[in-house]
Each structure stands twice: as C-alpha cells, then as structure tokens.
Enzyme design. Structure first.
Site: not given
Length: 532
Positions: A209-211
C-alpha cells in the site's frame, strides 16, 4: 535464548513438539512462535547481512549463518526513520541500520505442503514504516491458507542515496534504490527458502500500500524480480506518476549536495558518520527527499517505458485506490473550499488549460467545488499513478487486471480518543479538549483499507468498528485471498468481479458495505491529466 535441550533432542530424532516448530533455512535453524489455531510465526528472520559499515549504501549481501537454533519470536529492528506518521504503531524495538529482516506466518503443518505465498511491502513514503506494524500482521491471511510474509527494507537516505562515488564503486555502475534492491533480495530469499515453511516457491504474489504499492510496480518492472512472481496487488500508488522519475545523474547531484550539508567531502567520510546524525540531517528544513530513481540497473529504463513496451512481469494484477486519497486543503491551502478559491487554484496550476480541467472537475457551487478539489487533490497525489499502472498493464501484459475503488469511510473514533482528528495517512491529532469531536471522513482516506484487506481491524484501537466494517473486511479479504491463491479474486458467496477491459478501463468494483460493479467514471480525468 536458545531452544530447550528437550526440543533439540526431539529435532535430532526427527520429531518436534509442535509441527513446523523448527525449520531450516539458508543461514541455519529457526524456532517458531506458536499461535493458537495451528498458525506459526517466524519473526525477525535475517534475509541479508546487516547493511552497516562498508555495507552502508551497497546492494544487500547474503545473510550471515548461525550455529544454534535461532528463536524467531521477536521482530527485528525497523529501518532508520524519523517519527513522521501518526498512524504507525510498531511492535519492533527501536530503529537500526541493521534492519534487513522479514517475518513469516504459516498455516502449514509440514514442509511438504505447497501453500500460496503473499509477500507484503509496507507503506510510508519510502521514509517510514515497518513489517511489525499490526495492520500488516500475517496471522489473518495465514488463517486463509496463505503463507504471509512482511519485509523490512532500507528507507530515506539509507535506502535511496545516489552519489557519483557510489556509482563508481558499484559492479552494476549504479547507485540509489537500495531499498528496492532489499525487497528484490527478500523475494530471492523467499523463493529459495519458503518451502521450509510449507510455502510454494513458484507461487509468490506481492502486495503493498502507498510506497508499498509503488514498490510492487517497481518489482514488476525490474529484471531482478519480475520472473519470481505469479501475481501482484497494488493499493494506492505506482511509479508511473505525473512527474518523470529522477535519472541517476540527477540523483547523484542531489547526493553530492546533501553530502555537502553534512560537511563531508568523500564517500568514506559519509560512511563514517553516525547513522543518527545522517537521519537527523534528513529532517532539517530544505533537506532533499530520497526515493526511487531510474538507476540503469534495478530499473534499466523508466517504469513508464518498461510497461509501455510490455516488459514488466506479465501476471494478473489487482489494483485500486480509495475514494478520498487526499483532501481539498492539499490544493487550496488555508483558503476555504469555495468555488472561487478552487477556480483560482486551478488557474494557478494549469494556466491556459484551466477551462479544460474545470469541465471535468466542476465548481458551479461551493459544495461541488469542495468535492472537485478533493478529487483533483487525490488524483494528483496518488490516484492518477495507480490508474496509469493499471491501464498500461491492461494494454500490454495480456493478463487480467481487476480494478477496485475502496469507498468505505472509517467509523467514528472510540470515545477514548476524545476530540482527535484523522490525518493524511490515518494518523490522529489531538486538539483542545473543549473542541467538538471531529466528524468521520466523507470518504475512504489514504491507507484506510489496509486493516480491512488483511483482516486486521482488531489491531486498530482508534476506531469504533461496527458489524458493517467487519462485513466489509470479510468481503475484501476474501477477494484478496482468492486472488493470491488463483490469480482471480472471485469465489463462492462474492459478487462477481469482472476484469477490466482495455478499451474503457472498467468495470470497477466499488468496495463498500454493499459492493457494486460500476463503469469507470474517471478515465476522462486521467487522460486529461496525462503529461503532454
């Protein structure tokens, strides 16, 4: 603490007090933490040598071996990082450069089983995060029959510094991207060792998730990792963003400038600096942000070029983002979210293209403008890059892409949280005790889906979860687990989730209390935002 003499004697006789209680990997033997229900956790497993001293800013090296049975019952240290995000809750003890550890949760009773494997990369903007965070805990996925793995990787200046001297000394003629190289090394370790935990080394799905999602898009694009995968899951983000990624030459100059700010003139001097001093320097005003680059080795070309040419891992992709990834102040600053203020912000950002933008992000009323500001902020922040990744993979991979929009707002906070308000990544800020309690978010904010998708709502004590939240989690986790097992999220008792079509980018599964399959409502926006 070493394993007991009785346990050692049982192991020597080919027995075990508990099935899968002791496993042997490349470095030596590991003993597990036994969890109720037959799940076993192996925490703090070294997959590479500590990247300290002369190994600071080098590609990860093989882990050192050990002679005795190593208790794998505590998380290893987390990567060097400053306390940045309020939603991060660590079970590891302290930060250290010695951080290259992973954690395995397995439901297997014997090493002869071949369970599907999930390797999950945490988020945190490549500057924070840890595999010990409860929201990523692998026990719930293990109860779905999956061997779950979380991986620590280097962050910030330790994970992404490029410098001409580093490039010169590298046998790969590259520098930077050490955090991504750590992830690739962890995948190689999993491929070589996961059978000992009852996992299938030929059935590895990566997710994040995200990075962590950026990382998934990177590992799919890299020749070092793409052939190790059978599937990928991306939650909010990719490296195919609106801005071009820095080149190696650009990143080297950033590294030279940073070295000057800490008073060093050579690579040897940089390596000799205490880790804490380097870390604190990155938190000073004006310090550069270190992140992924096109280094010519891990990424031979930009991810956009790799995906456009169909040279990424050609595997099924499950990908999506949340309905409120960013809020209106990201665009408007402290200005109230009025129609006029939004139009002014669009004019400033887009100049002679402002009228085009306002057709797809309309601002006829203040209410409409606030929603448009939220949408445009979310798109610029992370939704566009996720869409571009999905769209390119759909166009060039020949593999199914399953798109979701996660739309379930978190419930109200528990009474114990008082008048706290939610931040960007689910973190909280406590204000004046006399202030009214902030209302729940209007949409699903950035990172809100993690606990739902991985079956870990109970790990988050901030929010007052309702039966509806647990139902959303049950549904979302079932889709994820099915995909990890088969490359297809569909299964009994679930609304049929059709794959996206190249011509339209849709349909999209809207994940909420009542999931719905909808046409793609956003493609025109992203085509408009495409860099010209």
């Amino acid at each position: 603490m070493l394993a007991s003499a009785n346990t050692m004697a049982q192991f020597a006789r080919g027995e075990s007090a508990e099935p899968m209680g002791i496993v042997e990997v490349a470095g030596g033997k590991l003993s597990a933490e036994v969890i109720s229900g037959g799940i076993r956790a192996f925490k703090g497993v070294p997959y590479a040598a500590p990247p300290v001293g002369e190994l600071r800013w080098r590609a990860p090296q093989p882990a050192y071996s050990w002679k005795h049975v190593r208790p794998a019952t505590r998380f290893g240290p987390r990567a060097m990082q400053l306390p940045i995000f309020g939603d991060m809750n660590f079970r590891s003890k302290g930060v250290s450069e010695d951080c290259l550890y992973l954690n395995v949760w397995t439901p297997a009773k014997t090493a002869q089983e071949r369970r599907p494997v999930l390797v999950y990369f945490y988020g945190g903007g490549f500057v924070a995060g840890d595999g010990s965070e409860p929201r990523y805990d692998g026990e719930s996925m293990a109860r779905q029959g999956i061997v779950a793995v979380t991986v620590n990787y280097r962050l910030g200046v330790f994970g992404f510094l490029a410098h001409p001297e580093l490039t010169k000394e590298s046998p790969n003629h590259a520098s930077g991207n050490y955090g991504l190289l750590d992830q690739a090394a962890a995948l190689q370790w999993v491929r070589a060792n996961i059978a000992a935990f009852g996992g299938d080394p030929k059935h590895i799905t990566i997710a994040g998730e995200s990075a962590g999602s950026y990382s998934v898009s990177a590992q799919m694009a890299s020749p070092l990792a793409k052939d190790l995968l059978v599937g990928a899951i991306g939650e909010s983000g990719s490296l195919l963003g609106l801005q071009p990624m820095p080149s190696l030459a650009q990143a080297e100059q950033t590294g030279v400038a940073f070295a000057a700010t800490v008073g060093t003139a050579s690579l040897a001097a940089l390596r000799a600096l205490p880790a804490q001093q380097l870390l604190e320097a990155t938190g000073k005003p004006g310090a550069p942000r270190f992140s992924a680059i096109v280094d010519g080795y891990f990424l031979p070309r930009s991810p956009a070029e790799i995906y456009a040419a169909g040279q990424q891992a050609r595997v099924p992709l499950l990908v999506g983002w949340n309905s409120q990834e960013m809020s209106a102040p990201f665009l408007l600053g402290e200005a109230p979210p009025t129609a006029q203020n939004f139009r002014n912000a669009v004019q400033k950002l887009y100049g002679d293209r402002a009228a085009e933008i306002l057709k797809l992000y309309p601002a006829n009323t203040d209410v409409e403008a606030e929603q448009s500001a939220t949408d445009l902020a979310s798109d610029r922040f992370i939704a566009y890059s996720t869409w571009k990744w999905a769209d390119q993979h759909l166009q060039t991979s020949g593999q199914p892409v399953y798109r979701y929009l996660y739309a379930r707002p978190r419930p109200a906070m528990t009474p114990a949280m008082g008048n706290a308000t939610s931040g960007l990544a689910g973190g909280i800020t406590k204000g004046n005790a006399a202030a009214p309690v902030a209302p729940p978010a209007r949409g699903a904010v950035h990172s809100a889906e993690i606990e739902y998708a991985l079956g870990n709502l109970d790990s988050n004590k901030v929010f007052a979860w309702t039966p509806e939240d647990y139902q959303v989690s049950k549904t979302m986790q079932a889709y994820f687990a099915n995909f990890i097992k088969t490359g297809n999220p569909n299964g009994p008792g679930l609304l049929a989730w059709p794959p996206a079509r190249a011509a339209t980018g849709g349909p999209v599964l809207r994940l909420d209390v009542k999931p719905q399959v909808e046409p793609d409502q956003t493609r025109a926006r992203y085509l408009l935002l495409e860099p010209k």
